[in-house]
Enzyme design. Structure first.
Site, PDB file in Angstrom:
ATOM      1  N   HIS A   1      30.432   9.689  21.433  1.00 44.37           N
ATOM      2  CA  HIS A   1      31.324   9.231  20.360  1.00 44.37           C
ATOM      3  C   HIS A   1      31.248  10.189  19.170  1.00 44.37           C
ATOM      4  O   HIS A   1      32.266  10.582  18.601  1.00 44.37           O
ATOM      5  CB  HIS A   1      30.910   7.837  19.855  1.00 44.37           C
ATOM      6  CG  HIS A   1      30.979   6.721  20.858  1.00 44.37           C
ATOM      7  ND1 HIS A   1      29.940   5.851  21.080  1.00 44.37           N
ATOM      8  CD2 HIS A   1      31.979   6.321  21.695  1.00 44.37           C
ATOM      9  CE1 HIS A   1      30.288   4.955  21.993  1.00 44.37           C
ATOM     10  NE2 HIS A   1      31.512   5.224  22.399  1.00 44.37           N
TER      11      HIS A   1
ATOM     12  N   LYS B   1      34.973  -9.911  25.792  1.00 41.04           N
ATOM     13  CA  LYS B   1      33.813  -9.069  26.071  1.00 41.04           C
ATOM     14  C   LYS B   1      32.740  -9.364  25.022  1.00 41.04           C
ATOM     15  O   LYS B   1      32.990  -9.211  23.823  1.00 41.04           O
ATOM     16  CB  LYS B   1      34.255  -7.602  25.933  1.00 41.04           C
ATOM     17  CG  LYS B   1      33.611  -6.645  26.907  1.00 41.04           C
ATOM     18  CD  LYS B   1      34.456  -5.396  27.049  1.00 41.04           C
ATOM     19  CE  LYS B   1      33.755  -4.158  26.533  1.00 41.04           C
ATOM     20  NZ  LYS B   1      34.588  -2.959  26.609  1.00 41.04           N
TER      21      LYS B   1
ATOM     22  N   ARG C   1      36.483  10.918  29.788  1.00 40.05           N
ATOM     23  CA  ARG C   1      35.334  11.531  30.466  1.00 40.05           C
ATOM     24  C   ARG C   1      35.693  11.864  31.899  1.00 40.05           C
ATOM     25  O   ARG C   1      35.399  12.953  32.382  1.00 40.05           O
ATOM     26  CB  ARG C   1      34.134  10.567  30.448  1.00 40.05           C
ATOM     27  CG  ARG C   1      33.504  10.404  29.095  1.00 40.05           C
ATOM     28  CD  ARG C   1      32.649   9.167  28.995  1.00 40.05           C
ATOM     29  NE  ARG C   1      33.476   7.964  29.031  1.00 40.05           N
ATOM     30  CZ  ARG C   1      33.075   6.776  28.634  1.00 40.05           C
ATOM     31  NH1 ARG C   1      31.836   6.599  28.199  1.00 40.05           N
ATOM     32  NH2 ARG C   1      33.889   5.744  28.678  1.00 40.05           N
TER      33      ARG C   1
HETATM   34  P1  ADP Z   1      35.532   0.791  24.970  1.00 38.55           P
HETATM   35  O1  ADP Z   1      34.753  -0.446  25.188  1.00 38.55           O
HETATM   36  O2  ADP Z   1      36.846   0.603  24.304  1.00 38.55           O
HETATM   37  O3  ADP Z   1      35.600   1.747  26.158  1.00 38.55           O
HETATM   38  P2  ADP Z   1      33.545   2.556  23.942  1.00 38.55           P
HETATM   39  O4  ADP Z   1      32.735   2.346  22.712  1.00 38.55           O
HETATM   40  O5  ADP Z   1      32.838   2.536  25.238  1.00 38.55           O
HETATM   41  O6  ADP Z   1      34.693   1.505  23.861  1.00 38.55           O
HETATM   42  O7  ADP Z   1      34.354   3.911  23.820  1.00 38.55           O
HETATM   43  C1  ADP Z   1      35.238   4.163  22.749  1.00 38.55           C
HETATM   44  C2  ADP Z   1      35.967   5.457  23.037  1.00 38.55           C
HETATM   45  O8  ADP Z   1      35.025   6.512  23.080  1.00 38.55           O
HETATM   46  C3  ADP Z   1      36.702   5.489  24.372  1.00 38.55           C
HETATM   47  O9  ADP Z   1      37.926   6.167  24.203  1.00 38.55           O
HETATM   48  C4  ADP Z   1      35.795   6.298  25.246  1.00 38.55           C
HETATM   49  O10 ADP Z   1      36.511   6.986  26.250  1.00 38.55           O
HETATM   50  C5  ADP Z   1      35.216   7.267  24.250  1.00 38.55           C
HETATM   51  N1  ADP Z   1      33.922   7.761  24.707  1.00 38.55           N
HETATM   52  C6  ADP Z   1      32.858   7.039  25.074  1.00 38.55           C
HETATM   53  N2  ADP Z   1      31.849   7.826  25.472  1.00 38.55           N
HETATM   54  C7  ADP Z   1      32.311   9.098  25.374  1.00 38.55           C
HETATM   55  C8  ADP Z   1      31.751  10.378  25.667  1.00 38.55           C
HETATM   56  N3  ADP Z   1      30.537  10.496  26.190  1.00 38.55           N
HETATM   57  N4  ADP Z   1      32.504  11.484  25.426  1.00 38.55           N
HETATM   58  C9  ADP Z   1      33.764  11.333  24.937  1.00 38.55           C
HETATM   59  N5  ADP Z   1      34.349  10.158  24.657  1.00 38.55           N
HETATM   60  C10 ADP Z   1      33.632   9.052  24.859  1.00 38.55           C
END
Ligand code: ADP
Length: 152
Positions: free
Chosen positions: A17, A41, A90
């Site tokens: 992130h 969720k 990803r």
């Molecule tokens: P959600 O529950 O909406 O997937 P996340 O917190 O898991 O929320 O992810 C928020 C955003 O961050 C999503 O668009 C996800 O693809 C992106 N994201 C999560 N991990 C990574 C990473 N390792 N590299 C790039 N983007 C990421």
């Protein structure tokens, strides 16, 4: 002013992130990290902690704002006068998931563009769920969460 909303759970924030948001600051004047309070969720960490950690990580970046919302992301974007939704990709599994959400959002609100950034290769395997798994099993999540951040 180009404003993007970066919606997600951030349960907890990861290096993936962090890297995506820092790269997005080269494209947008303001990035609003918006923690979605999802009715279906339930989260591992309470909202207050997730907000606190994100604010800690981005305290030296005035272009980053941390907030939370419920309801439709497009409605939140309108409220914030943001024309962009930022998401990370990803893998092809992320793409498949994002594709339908992006198409529905485009039909509901044609003037908001979803912008995707590819994960950086060194962070592409990092998921919040993996970090939670490491923590639940007593491992050290340090390599996966932003440097210096202690998840207390
Ligand atoms: P959600 O529950 O909406 O997937 P996340 O917190 O898991 O929320 O992810 C928020 C955003 O961050 C999503 O668009 C996800 O693809 C992106 N994201 C999560 N991990 C990574 C990473 N390792 N590299 C790039 N983007 C990421």
């Amino acid at each position: 002013m180009r404003t993007a909303v970066f919606p997600g759970s951030f349960d907890p924030v990861t290096r993936g992130h962090e890297s995506l948001i820092i790269r997005a600051l080269g494209l947008f004047d303001k990035v609003i990290i918006a923690i979605g309070e999802n009715s279906t969720k339930s989260s591992f960490y309470p909202l207050e902690k997730r907000i606190h950690w994100l604010r800690e990580v981005f305290k030296d970046h005035p272009g980053v704002v941390v907030d939370h919302y419920s309801g439709l992301t497009i409605d939140y974007c309108k409220k914030q006068q943001a024309s962009f939704i930022l998401r990370g990709l990803r893998t092809s599994a992320d793409f498949a998931y994002e594709w339908s959400i992006g198409q529905v959002n485009k039909q509901l609100q044609p003037d908001i563009e979803t912008v995707f950034l590819l994960a950086e290769p060194q962070y592409a395997a990092i998921h919040s769920s993996l970090v939670r798994e490491v923590i639940k099993n007593g491992g050290d999540p340090g390599l996966f969460v932003p440097e210096g951040l202690s998840l207390q």
